[in-house]
Design a protein around this motif. Sequence first.
Motif, PDB file in Angstrom:
ATOM      1  N   UNK A  95       0.837  -1.205   0.000  1.00 32.95           N
ATOM      2  CA  UNK A  95       0.000   0.000   0.000  1.00 32.95           C
ATOM      3  C   UNK A  95       0.874   1.257   0.000  1.00 32.95           C
ATOM      4  N   UNK A  96       1.887   1.283   0.839  1.00 37.93           N
ATOM      5  CA  UNK A  96       2.754   2.465   0.935  1.00 37.93           C
ATOM      6  C   UNK A  96       3.493   2.721  -0.377  1.00 37.93           C
ATOM      7  N   UNK A  97       3.978   1.676  -0.997  1.00 41.89           N
ATOM      8  CA  UNK A  97       4.708   1.809  -2.269  1.00 41.89           C
ATOM      9  C   UNK A  97       3.808   2.402  -3.352  1.00 41.89           C
ATOM     10  N   UNK A  98       2.586   1.870  -3.460  1.00 45.25           N
ATOM     11  CA  UNK A  98       1.704   2.308  -4.535  1.00 45.25           C
ATOM     12  C   UNK A  98       1.072   3.666  -4.250  1.00 45.25           C
ATOM     13  N   UNK A  99       0.933   4.035  -3.000  1.00 45.19           N
ATOM     14  CA  UNK A  99       0.446   5.375  -2.686  1.00 45.19           C
ATOM     15  C   UNK A  99       1.404   6.443  -3.198  1.00 45.19           C
ATOM     16  N   UNK A 100       2.702   6.128  -3.221  1.00 44.03           N
ATOM     17  CA  UNK A 100       3.684   7.088  -3.712  1.00 44.03           C
ATOM     18  C   UNK A 100       3.617   7.275  -5.235  1.00 44.03           C
ATOM     19  N   UNK A 101       2.901   6.396  -5.916  1.00 43.83           N
ATOM     20  CA  UNK A 101       2.786   6.509  -7.373  1.00 43.83           C
ATOM     21  C   UNK A 101       1.666   7.450  -7.809  1.00 43.83           C
ATOM     22  N   UNK A 102       0.872   7.935  -6.855  1.00 41.14           N
ATOM     23  CA  UNK A 102      -0.303   8.707  -7.227  1.00 41.14           C
ATOM     24  C   UNK A 102       0.085   9.984  -7.974  1.00 41.14           C
ATOM     25  N   UNK A 103      -0.423  10.174  -9.198  1.00 40.55           N
ATOM     26  CA  UNK A 103      -0.103  11.382  -9.966  1.00 40.55           C
ATOM     27  C   UNK A 103      -1.047  12.530  -9.603  1.00 40.55           C
ATOM     28  N   UNK A 104      -0.659  13.733  -9.965  1.00 42.28           N
ATOM     29  CA  UNK A 104      -1.469  14.912  -9.663  1.00 42.28           C
ATOM     30  C   UNK A 104      -2.289  15.326 -10.873  1.00 42.28           C
ATOM     31  N   UNK A 105      -3.489  15.851 -10.609  1.00 43.69           N
ATOM     32  CA  UNK A 105      -4.252  16.516 -11.667  1.00 43.69           C
ATOM     33  C   UNK A 105      -3.529  17.816 -12.025  1.00 43.69           C
ATOM     34  N   UNK A 106      -3.785  18.319 -13.212  1.00 43.26           N
ATOM     35  CA  UNK A 106      -3.089  19.527 -13.667  1.00 43.26           C
ATOM     36  C   UNK A 106      -4.025  20.399 -14.482  1.00 43.26           C
ATOM     37  N   UNK A 107      -3.997  21.710 -14.238  1.00 43.31           N
ATOM     38  CA  UNK A 107      -4.673  22.704 -15.090  1.00 43.31           C
ATOM     39  C   UNK A 107      -3.703  23.861 -15.294  1.00 43.31           C
ATOM     40  N   UNK A 108      -3.560  24.316 -16.540  1.00 41.98           N
ATOM     41  CA  UNK A 108      -2.680  25.445 -16.827  1.00 41.98           C
ATOM     42  C   UNK A 108      -3.205  26.201 -18.039  1.00 41.98           C
ATOM     43  N   UNK A 109      -2.795  27.443 -18.168  1.00 42.93           N
ATOM     44  CA  UNK A 109      -3.173  28.267 -19.314  1.00 42.93           C
ATOM     45  C   UNK A 109      -1.942  28.521 -20.161  1.00 42.93           C
ATOM     46  N   UNK A 115      -7.011  27.070 -21.765  1.00 41.92           N
ATOM     47  CA  UNK A 115      -6.838  26.354 -20.497  1.00 41.92           C
ATOM     48  C   UNK A 115      -6.825  24.850 -20.803  1.00 41.92           C
ATOM     49  N   UNK A 116      -5.766  24.200 -20.403  1.00 43.43           N
ATOM     50  CA  UNK A 116      -5.573  22.769 -20.677  1.00 43.43           C
ATOM     51  C   UNK A 116      -5.277  22.028 -19.376  1.00 43.43           C
ATOM     52  N   UNK A 117      -5.351  20.736 -19.465  1.00 37.57           N
ATOM     53  CA  UNK A 117      -4.997  19.951 -18.283  1.00 37.57           C
ATOM     54  C   UNK A 117      -5.422  18.511 -18.416  1.00 37.57           C
ATOM     55  N   UNK A 118      -5.362  17.843 -17.303  1.00 36.37           N
ATOM     56  CA  UNK A 118      -5.808  16.456 -17.243  1.00 36.37           C
ATOM     57  C   UNK A 118      -6.293  16.151 -15.838  1.00 36.37           C
ATOM     58  N   UNK A 119      -7.119  15.135 -15.770  1.00 34.61           N
ATOM     59  CA  UNK A 119      -7.690  14.705 -14.488  1.00 34.61           C
ATOM     60  C   UNK A 119      -7.612  13.187 -14.409  1.00 34.61           C
ATOM     61  N   UNK A 120      -7.201  12.667 -13.285  1.00 36.73           N
ATOM     62  CA  UNK A 120      -7.095  11.231 -13.069  1.00 36.73           C
ATOM     63  C   UNK A 120      -8.308  10.743 -12.293  1.00 36.73           C
ATOM     64  N   UNK A 121      -8.909   9.651 -12.757  1.00 36.02           N
ATOM     65  CA  UNK A 121     -10.029   9.057 -12.036  1.00 36.02           C
ATOM     66  C   UNK A 121      -9.847   7.539 -11.972  1.00 36.02           C
ATOM     67  N   UNK A 122     -10.291   6.914 -10.896  1.00 33.66           N
ATOM     68  CA  UNK A 122     -10.144   5.459 -10.787  1.00 33.66           C
ATOM     69  C   UNK A 122     -11.125   4.717 -11.680  1.00 33.66           C
ATOM     70  N   UNK A 123     -10.769   3.504 -12.049  1.00 32.10           N
ATOM     71  CA  UNK A 123     -11.716   2.633 -12.734  1.00 32.10           C
ATOM     72  C   UNK A 123     -12.880   2.345 -11.792  1.00 32.10           C
ATOM     73  N   UNK A 388      -8.347  14.171 -20.590  1.00 35.81           N
ATOM     74  CA  UNK A 388      -7.845  15.485 -20.989  1.00 35.81           C
ATOM     75  C   UNK A 388      -8.918  16.555 -20.786  1.00 35.81           C
ATOM     76  N   UNK A 389      -8.489  17.771 -20.508  1.00 38.74           N
ATOM     77  CA  UNK A 389      -9.396  18.899 -20.292  1.00 38.74           C
ATOM     78  C   UNK A 389      -8.970  20.045 -21.190  1.00 38.74           C
ATOM     79  N   UNK A 390      -9.920  20.630 -21.918  1.00 38.00           N
ATOM     80  CA  UNK A 390      -9.669  21.776 -22.806  1.00 38.00           C
ATOM     81  C   UNK A 390     -10.752  22.819 -22.556  1.00 38.00           C
ATOM     82  N   UNK A 391     -10.349  24.052 -22.312  1.00 37.38           N
ATOM     83  CA  UNK A 391     -11.299  25.141 -22.099  1.00 37.38           C
ATOM     84  C   UNK A 391     -10.844  26.376 -22.877  1.00 37.38           C
TER      85      UNK A 391
END
Length: 427
Positions: A95-109, A115-123, A388-391
């Motif tokens: 659990x500890x090993x895989x928790x460190x793999x969690x990526x971050x969502x991102x939004x930037x202009x 405005x672009x970015x991405x969002x991670x969601x679980x299956x 992916x996110x596009x605005x």
Amino acid sequence: MRRFRYSDPGFEAAFNAFIDERRETPEEVDAIVRDVIAAVRTDGLEALLSFARRFDKADVDEATIRVSAEEIEAGAAQCPAEVREAIDFAARRIRAYHERQRPADMRFTDEAGVELGWRWTPLEAVGVYVPGGRAAYPSTVLMNSVPAVVAGVERIAMVTPPGRLQPAVLAAAKAAGISEIWRVGGAQAVAALAYGAGPIRPVDKIVGPGNAFVTAAKRRVYGAVGIDALAGPSEIVVVADAANRADWIAADLLSQAEHDPAAQSILITDDEAFAADVEAAVEAELKTLATGEDAAASWRDHGAIVIAPLEAAPGLVDRIAPEHVEFALDNPEALADRVRHAGAIFLGRHAPEAIGDYVAGSNHVLPTSRAARFSSGLSLYDFIKRTSIVKCDPAAFAALGPATVALADAEGLPAHARSAAIRLSRG
């Protein structure tokens, strides 16, 4: 067991031929699997129960096909205390090993004001196949389930062949937080997870190892659902110098050979005398090993010793692209850092592959059959997906619209072009 010398004139051709001797799925297996999947898709639970009687000699029905919460609790309680403690210890580390793999969502202009970015969601739903043939594998439960739990998967359905459920497997399921367990195995279990059958609802992805029938079934249902990989026989390469104990290295080679007569164990060393010592140690170990019959067949038919300069080892490892590789050396990184293709790398004389199978924390579900050239082991990323996110505001769209129209026209897609042009013309 084959022996190769790097200095021999015919080494390249002989070694490459040896590497390519991997086993394909027999046509008769694929034909059986095709029919099983078709039957489950058509007849659902009726076919599932029929195959349980036919293939597993098991008498299960709609009322008993699911393992109850009480059975999970009672079975886990029967697991010896020291094994339960080891399972909990492994689960915490995984659990500890895989928790460190969690990526971050991102939004930037960007510079165009988009405005672009991405969002991670679980299956949403994952199926975990746990073999029930040669042995009980609580580690399989943990490695395939804990990352899914960490990812936030809402539903995890475990399937395992009918028969007595081993207490260690149930203890691992409890430690991982799995409450949905079905008594069904083989290709029919894969079909049920992919398409649904009676009370078994379909999932979005299927993970976990199995025999040739399970692997063939995963290949056939891919597309309807996702899969982790097409698992082949276990593999290990050990790069070792003469400063090692021969019996340690022999034990490491046999740790994979005992899985399956088709498994592959390869020693790369620069010392002829040490190679002979390891070979003798393997033979000695096989005489007392409880799994010696399978291990001996694996070593005899698919094992190898390669006498080569250690400097050549990274290149040889890359050609093999093994599931596991150990560098049992004083300065392992000097060679290991040059390896591109391997599922997992174990560094030093006190990092045997076995700790990776159980408690290191890294995942033991790894690419086999040279798939390490293009794929990775199971991870948190197998249970999440990126959107992916596009605005665009009017100004940002005005910056992108003309090029969109030009490219759509160039590709002969007028509706694409109009979708952009109509906004440009109306402002």
